[in-house]
Design a protein around this motif. Structure first.
Motif, PDB file in Angstrom:
ATOM      1  N   TRP A  83       1.034  -1.112  -0.181  1.00 38.16           N
ATOM      2  CA  TRP A  83      -0.006   0.059   0.217  1.00 38.16           C
ATOM      3  C   TRP A  83       1.124   1.720   0.301  1.00 38.16           C
ATOM      4  O   TRP A  83       0.664   2.391  -0.853  1.00 38.16           O
ATOM      5  CB  TRP A  83      -1.630  -0.060   1.684  1.00 38.16           C
ATOM      6  N   SER A  86       2.358   1.685  -3.851  1.00 38.20           N
ATOM      7  CA  SER A  86       1.567   2.611  -4.346  1.00 38.20           C
ATOM      8  C   SER A  86       1.056   3.737  -4.282  1.00 38.20           C
ATOM      9  O   SER A  86       1.003   4.528  -4.856  1.00 38.20           O
ATOM     10  CB  SER A  86      -0.097   1.919  -4.466  1.00 38.20           C
ATOM     11  N   SER A  89       4.366   5.567  -4.855  1.00 36.06           N
ATOM     12  CA  SER A  89       5.751   5.529  -6.404  1.00 36.06           C
ATOM     13  C   SER A  89       5.715   6.836  -7.004  1.00 36.06           C
ATOM     14  O   SER A  89       6.849   6.967  -7.616  1.00 36.06           O
ATOM     15  CB  SER A  89       4.953   4.518  -7.052  1.00 36.06           C
TER      16      SER A  89
END
Length: 339
Positions: A83, A86, A89
């Protein structure tokens, strides 16, 4: 008589006022060095402020998304890492390294590492404890040394190039004037022309001085705006804990005017049950020499409401007199309304 005439001949062969180019050269080098040093420090301070702003933006980004996460959505470290990966990133700037660790247990394995390498400077790391929901994390950012120092080097290089160029131009111009005075000492028109040129130079220097003063004022206003936009209360206390300065944000938080709080102990603003913890925090900050954090409520002016804040305290130490006071910041806890 012959000796007097020979002395006059020698004096006429020497250009008059040769000490002026030397004085301009020395003054130009000294002024350029001082200006370059001051400008480099200002550029470094602005770069540090930009780094801190990026750090706070990453903290806020994590808090915003963590608070909106449903309970039980991340049940394991693997889910947490996925998590976080993401989430960050495409968010972390290229000149920062990001590391997130869990504080719920002793482990050397971070939950997330992005752009953390040997070229980063760990001495400038910024750390923030975050407790969204049932999690307890430590967010650490580490900058590349080159972006923070590049602005200072570029500013210093620009000042040196400009200052040296202007000094050499002034020296060359002065030498030219000396030569012209040597050959045209009796020509009043040339002297008047040189005086006019000097007046123009003085006017240009005054204009440049006004521009530099305006730039300095803009920089000072920018620093004040950054403090105001941060939303935190900034306060300075003396060694007894008495308020010497408090930022205007205190009026929005607990409805006290900053001028009314000057000279009062800061602990008067803290709810009575938490004052002992506050005193212990001051003692810990003084003893450990680091920033201490405590969550506590501040008493509203109407004495009926309390505002929960995160209080961070740093002791200010003087090598001669010892403790010089405290500097603290108070930021409202997100999601914690008046009580």
């Amino acid at each position: 008589m012959d000796s007097t005439e020979s002395y006059r001949d020698r004096s006429q062969r020497v250009w008059p006022g040769l000490w002026i180019p030397l004085a301009i050269l020395l003054a130009g080098v000294i002024a350029t060095g001082l200006t370059a040093s001051l400008e480099a420090r200002r550029a470094q301070a602005l770069a540090d402020a930009r780094y801190q702003a990026h750090h706070q933006a990453l903290v806020n980004h994590l808090l915003i998304h963590a608070w909106g996460l449903p309970a039980g959505a991340i049940a394991s470290d693997a889910d947490t890492t996925a998590w976080l990966q993401s989430l960050f990133s495409d968010t972390v700037p290229s000149f920062l390294g990001l590391r997130i660790d869990t504080l719920e247990r002793h482990t050397k394995s971070p939950l997330l590492e992005i752009q953390v390498g040997a070229e980063l400077d760990p001495s400038r790391a910024l750390r923030t404890e975050i407790s969204p929901g049932e999690q307890h994390w430590m967010l650490t950012t580490v900058p590349l040394p080159s972006p923070l120092e590049r602005a200072a080097r570029q500013s210093q290089r620009t000042i040196w190039v400009t200052g040296v160029a202007m000094t050499l131009i002034a020296v060359l111009l002065t030498l030219t004037l000396c030569r012209r005075l040597h050959h045209q000492r009796t020509q009043l028109n040339t002297a008047a022309h040189q005086a006019t040129g000097a007046d123009h130079q003085i006017i240009n220097l005054q204009v440049e001085k006004g521009i530099l003063r305006q730039a300095l004022n803009d920089s000072e206003q920018r620093s004040r705006d950054l403090v105001a936009l941060s939303g935190s209360i900034v306060c300075e206390l003396d060694e007894t804990g008495t308020i010497g300065f408090v930022s205007p944000q205190i009026a929005e938080l607990i409805d006290h005017a900053p001028s009314d709080l000057t000279g009062r102990p800061f602990e008067d603003l803290i709810a009575a049950p938490y004052r002992d913890n506050y005193r212990l925090t001051l003692m810990a900050a003084r003893k450990e020499g680091r920033i201490e954090r405590i969550d506590l409520p501040l008493q509203h002016r109407d004495n009926e409401h309390e505002v929960a804040v995160v209080l961070r305290v740093r002791a200010l130490k003087d090598p001669v007199h010892g403790l010089a006071g405290f500097r603290l910041s108070a930021q409202p806890l997100p999601g914690m309304p008046y009580r």
